[in-house]
Write an enzyme that holds these catalytic residues in place. Sequence first.
Site: not given
Length: 247
Positions: A43, A62, A141, A154, A158
């Site tokens: 992240d 990481v 999603s 979005y 997805k």
Amino acid sequence: MPIRAQTHRFAGRNALVTGAASGLGREVALRLAAEGARLVLFDRDADGLAETAAGCPGSLCVTGDVSRAADVARAAAALSPITLLVTAAGVIGPTVPLPEVEEEAWDRLFAINVKGTWLALKYVVPRMAEAGGGAIVTFASGAGLVGNPIFPAYSASKGAVVLMTRSLVAGHTAQGIRANIVCPGPIETPMLRESFAQAGADAPAREEYTRARNPMGRFGTPDEVAAAVLFLLSDEASYVNGVALPA
């Protein structure tokens, strides 16, 4: 009631989880660790990663940007062999009608949600194939299956993840690699709250609209989604491949 790990299905396995600093990525990481996996947590939020790592003994953190190839390559090489991959990194993006989305916002959304998923696959799949196979769960999603008027950009990103993952299945199943997609509905996470906050004074109405569309009459919880992810990664799903599973 929270769903608790009952087995050690992933003992001796190495996993990479992107977006592990919060939300669904964190919950998946905690559940994998509880079931015996050793993790690479990826992240760009270093503080959030440290909080997740506290519940994942032996994990490696990481810090990096999922849309940067060098950062993702570093995560993929941090532990070998990686035989489990979960791509949970993602952003909601602008919640405006499609013609009103700014180009910069569109590019950022696709860089994280689509390019970030692709980069994880690019750098992990060859290593997974060399190790004799593995299991992958990408995050899409419910909005990527049917579309959504509140966050159409979005939804588009997805939807791309769904078909990218299914295309991967067509080319790499013979190498012992399974890949499935989990498609969460409205889940109680910071991302969901962000989508409501973008409505400003209309936030309560947006929340009620979202809740009313759900036949269950409530929002899901991160542990409910994590349970679906762990099933898809496990040997219990050994004949499940290329599925986009709404949760």
